[in-house]
Design a protein around this motif. Sequence first.
Motif: not given
Length: 357
Positions: A301-303, A308-310, A56-57, A263-267
Amino acid sequence: MSSGHREGEQGLTRRGLLGLGALGAASAAGVYGMWKAASRETTHTVSGTPSATGPVEPAPPSATPSPFAAVADPAKLGGVVPFTPGKALLGSYLGLTGMSYPEAVRYRRKQLGRDHRIVHVFYAWPDQLPTSIEGMPKKAIPMVSWRGPKYDKILSGDSDELIATAARRLKQLDRPTLLRWGWEMNGRWYEWGGFQNKRDPEGFIKCFRHLREIFDDQGADNVSWVWSPNWRSSPDEHWNRMEAYYPGDKFVDWVGVSGYDFDREKPPTLFDPIYQKYASRKPILITEVGSKDYGGTSKADWITEFSEYVAQRPAIGGSVWFDTDTHPNYPERWRFDTDPRSTAAYKAMATSPRFSA
């Protein structure tokens, strides 16, 4: 997680499964009275629309659901573990190599300058649920993930006394408690999932409602109920869509979700599908999350991206990190402090205003 990660877990106790260590006798914090007046039920209708479970984008601001648009009284959200607008609870499942649970709590407090607000513990179906948790921070909220059996063991009535005993024990915790029964039911890897129960999501719903009714009968009014699917259904078939397992707004206080970047999924890929379905009706709790290290600054970077997503999703009321390097049958160290940059990124998230609940 994934089916591969779940192999070999059947039949293990909570200690063998996740290496928590002993749960001992510690006095409860006595904070239950501050929350007890909160209502546990809402009265709006149940809805759910099937959607794809693939990537999902990120949703643009105009496409992000307005939080709690369908809720008559937002002040009642979350039950006795209430949702606080603009703030999120930060929690963890904590199991670190060479440390008891109390030692790990002290170690994290020293690193972060704060305690986690949610303490995540796991129990097998026949286990006695806790009446105390040794080393738990004074202001912490337990989140008890309770494994289930096959549906017949519940729906036959044979487990009613086991369930009633569990309710009475959690009542003795004497503090607001999150109960996450039968998580990731839309995956093929657990015996309480629809896949291992004749592809019958309705059976899960009946079990969930039955448990809650018994808990209510036993007066376990310090419990908020968490319904917590996996971010992606497996098998990815229409009958197994996550919303097919939803027990209804009357029975659910928090909508949870598990998601890891295997698998490198983004939040947004992991969490927007459930956010878009339920954020207008229920507070969202990210009940399991962790990040792999792909080299360089990838984990840090993912953390940061997750934090930022939250911050951009106001209906998220909490997040629980899978903070361990002791998980059996899998080499990944999910703990956040695998390198200095990841530690700094997690500390920045933990001390941000968004996670100040």
